[in-house]
Design a protein around this motif. Sequence first.
Motif, PDB file in Angstrom:
ATOM      1  N   ALA A  24      32.699  74.975  53.891  1.00  0.00           N
ATOM      2  CA  ALA A  24      32.932  74.915  52.443  1.00  0.00           C
ATOM      3  C   ALA A  24      34.409  75.134  52.133  1.00  0.00           C
ATOM      4  O   ALA A  24      34.987  74.449  51.271  1.00  0.00           O
ATOM      5  CB  ALA A  24      32.076  75.963  51.730  1.00  0.00           C
ATOM      6  N   SER A  25      35.050  76.069  52.855  1.00  0.00           N
ATOM      7  CA  SER A  25      36.479  76.313  52.653  1.00  0.00           C
ATOM      8  C   SER A  25      37.307  75.122  53.101  1.00  0.00           C
ATOM      9  O   SER A  25      38.319  74.783  52.475  1.00  0.00           O
ATOM     10  CB  SER A  25      36.910  77.569  53.421  1.00  0.00           C
ATOM     11  N   ARG A  26      36.884  74.476  54.204  1.00  0.00           N
ATOM     12  CA  ARG A  26      37.605  73.292  54.689  1.00  0.00           C
ATOM     13  C   ARG A  26      37.555  72.172  53.653  1.00  0.00           C
ATOM     14  O   ARG A  26      38.563  71.513  53.392  1.00  0.00           O
ATOM     15  CB  ARG A  26      37.010  72.829  56.021  1.00  0.00           C
ATOM     16  N   VAL A  27      36.388  71.949  53.067  1.00  0.00           N
ATOM     17  CA  VAL A  27      36.264  70.921  52.045  1.00  0.00           C
ATOM     18  C   VAL A  27      37.093  71.293  50.813  1.00  0.00           C
ATOM     19  O   VAL A  27      37.754  70.432  50.210  1.00  0.00           O
ATOM     20  CB  VAL A  27      34.780  70.702  51.676  1.00  0.00           C
ATOM     21  N   GLU A  28      37.091  72.560  50.444  1.00  0.00           N
ATOM     22  CA  GLU A  28      37.856  73.006  49.276  1.00  0.00           C
ATOM     23  C   GLU A  28      39.349  72.791  49.482  1.00  0.00           C
ATOM     24  O   GLU A  28      40.049  72.326  48.582  1.00  0.00           O
ATOM     25  CB  GLU A  28      37.566  74.487  49.003  1.00  0.00           C
ATOM     26  N   ARG A  29      39.874  73.091  50.664  1.00  0.00           N
ATOM     27  CA  ARG A  29      41.305  72.915  50.901  1.00  0.00           C
ATOM     28  C   ARG A  29      41.691  71.433  50.920  1.00  0.00           C
ATOM     29  O   ARG A  29      42.863  71.085  50.768  1.00  0.00           O
ATOM     30  CB  ARG A  29      41.728  73.596  52.205  1.00  0.00           C
ATOM     31  N   SER A  30      40.688  70.560  51.089  1.00  0.00           N
ATOM     32  CA  SER A  30      40.952  69.124  51.107  1.00  0.00           C
ATOM     33  C   SER A  30      41.141  68.535  49.724  1.00  0.00           C
ATOM     34  O   SER A  30      41.270  67.319  49.576  1.00  0.00           O
ATOM     35  CB  SER A  30      39.814  68.397  51.835  1.00  0.00           C
ATOM     36  N   HIS A  31      41.202  69.403  48.718  1.00  0.00           N
ATOM     37  CA  HIS A  31      41.474  68.898  47.363  1.00  0.00           C
ATOM     38  C   HIS A  31      42.823  68.192  47.297  1.00  0.00           C
ATOM     39  O   HIS A  31      43.066  67.378  46.408  1.00  0.00           O
ATOM     40  CB  HIS A  31      41.427  70.049  46.346  1.00  0.00           C
ATOM     41  N   VAL A  32      43.703  68.488  48.270  1.00  0.00           N
ATOM     42  CA  VAL A  32      45.032  67.857  48.267  1.00  0.00           C
ATOM     43  C   VAL A  32      44.934  66.348  48.475  1.00  0.00           C
ATOM     44  O   VAL A  32      45.875  65.618  48.145  1.00  0.00           O
ATOM     45  CB  VAL A  32      45.952  68.490  49.340  1.00  0.00           C
ATOM     46  N   VAL A  33      43.812  65.881  49.049  1.00  0.00           N
ATOM     47  CA  VAL A  33      43.650  64.437  49.231  1.00  0.00           C
ATOM     48  C   VAL A  33      43.491  63.756  47.873  1.00  0.00           C
ATOM     49  O   VAL A  33      43.918  62.606  47.689  1.00  0.00           O
ATOM     50  CB  VAL A  33      42.426  64.138  50.123  1.00  0.00           C
ATOM     51  N   HIS A  34      42.908  64.454  46.917  1.00  0.00           N
ATOM     52  CA  HIS A  34      42.580  63.863  45.620  1.00  0.00           C
ATOM     53  C   HIS A  34      43.477  64.355  44.489  1.00  0.00           C
ATOM     54  O   HIS A  34      43.457  63.779  43.403  1.00  0.00           O
ATOM     55  CB  HIS A  34      41.118  64.161  45.275  1.00  0.00           C
ATOM     56  N   GLU A  35      44.244  65.411  44.723  1.00  0.00           N
ATOM     57  CA  GLU A  35      45.056  65.997  43.664  1.00  0.00           C
ATOM     58  C   GLU A  35      46.497  66.182  44.135  1.00  0.00           C
ATOM     59  O   GLU A  35      46.750  66.450  45.302  1.00  0.00           O
ATOM     60  CB  GLU A  35      44.497  67.373  43.260  1.00  0.00           C
ATOM     61  N   GLY A  36      47.435  66.037  43.203  1.00  0.00           N
ATOM     62  CA  GLY A  36      48.830  66.296  43.533  1.00  0.00           C
ATOM     63  C   GLY A  36      49.504  65.120  44.209  1.00  0.00           C
ATOM     64  O   GLY A  36      48.906  64.063  44.451  1.00  0.00           O
ATOM     65  N   ASN A  37      50.755  65.327  44.537  1.00  0.00           N
ATOM     66  CA  ASN A  37      51.591  64.275  45.126  1.00  0.00           C
ATOM     67  C   ASN A  37      51.621  64.420  46.647  1.00  0.00           C
ATOM     68  O   ASN A  37      52.576  64.936  47.221  1.00  0.00           O
ATOM     69  CB  ASN A  37      53.013  64.363  44.541  1.00  0.00           C
TER      70      ASN A  37
END
Length: 282
Positions: free
Chosen positions: A155-168
Amino acid sequence: MSASPSSSVQTAREVIAAQLRDLRIEADLTGHELALRCGWSPAKSSRIEHARTPPSNADIRAWCAACGAVDQAADLVAANRRADQMYVHWKKLHRHGMRRAQEEVVPLYERTRQFRVYCSNVIPGMVQTEAYAVALLSTIAAFQDTPDDSSEAAASRVERSHVVHEGNHRFALLIEEAVLRYRIGNADMMAGQLGYLLAVMTLPNVSLGIIPFTAQRRVWPLEAFYLFDDQQASVELLTAAVNVSAPSEIAVYAKAFSQLAEIAVYGADARVLITEAIHSLR
């Protein structure tokens, strides 16, 4: 092609050893005399000085005290800690479970603008589904004989992957075709993971390259490595994670990535390979 992932670690150790040796010489002490003051064997002093045995932080403090250089202990301990962070055994990193390890790299992920990732064994972590991550991390915990908190860690691994969808952030991902075929978990889970790859490769900030079985190799399959901008290369060995920041070593990994990228296929050709892998699950 790839640099020895431990060379930067050894260089850092040698620098610390040289500084300790200089302190002993400046204090006009022999190795035997220093050992007596520290309460250990002369052989230990020699191993530390020649960078054959990494000193503990307590060893460094004792060494500095014996040489009348207590004021230099803090800087040397800090350098020693940095060297420790360069080569981290997985069992040590995961001794309390894997969730913490996922969370500790979040700042690195969030400040990185360009990710270059090569994986020859598993799907890259930032594009794993939660089910795939659970299956993989539980296998790792069992192999390492460390606490299994794979559900929380996934769950933490998926959460940290928010960078794929958010930010530059931009992602250049390379995987060997074999990764599509390795059964990490059951067929349904693998189908879900491969389907997610098909979705994520359409994102404008993601480039997914697959190196086919039939590619004429210019670079042999390597250990998995991650390049974070031009600041750090993280290499995944069986027993340890190695983090290097020496520009010369980063450049070698960048060269390997560039040459691997040239033999990969992208777009429609990559989708064909993923789709074939999905069909093979039936």
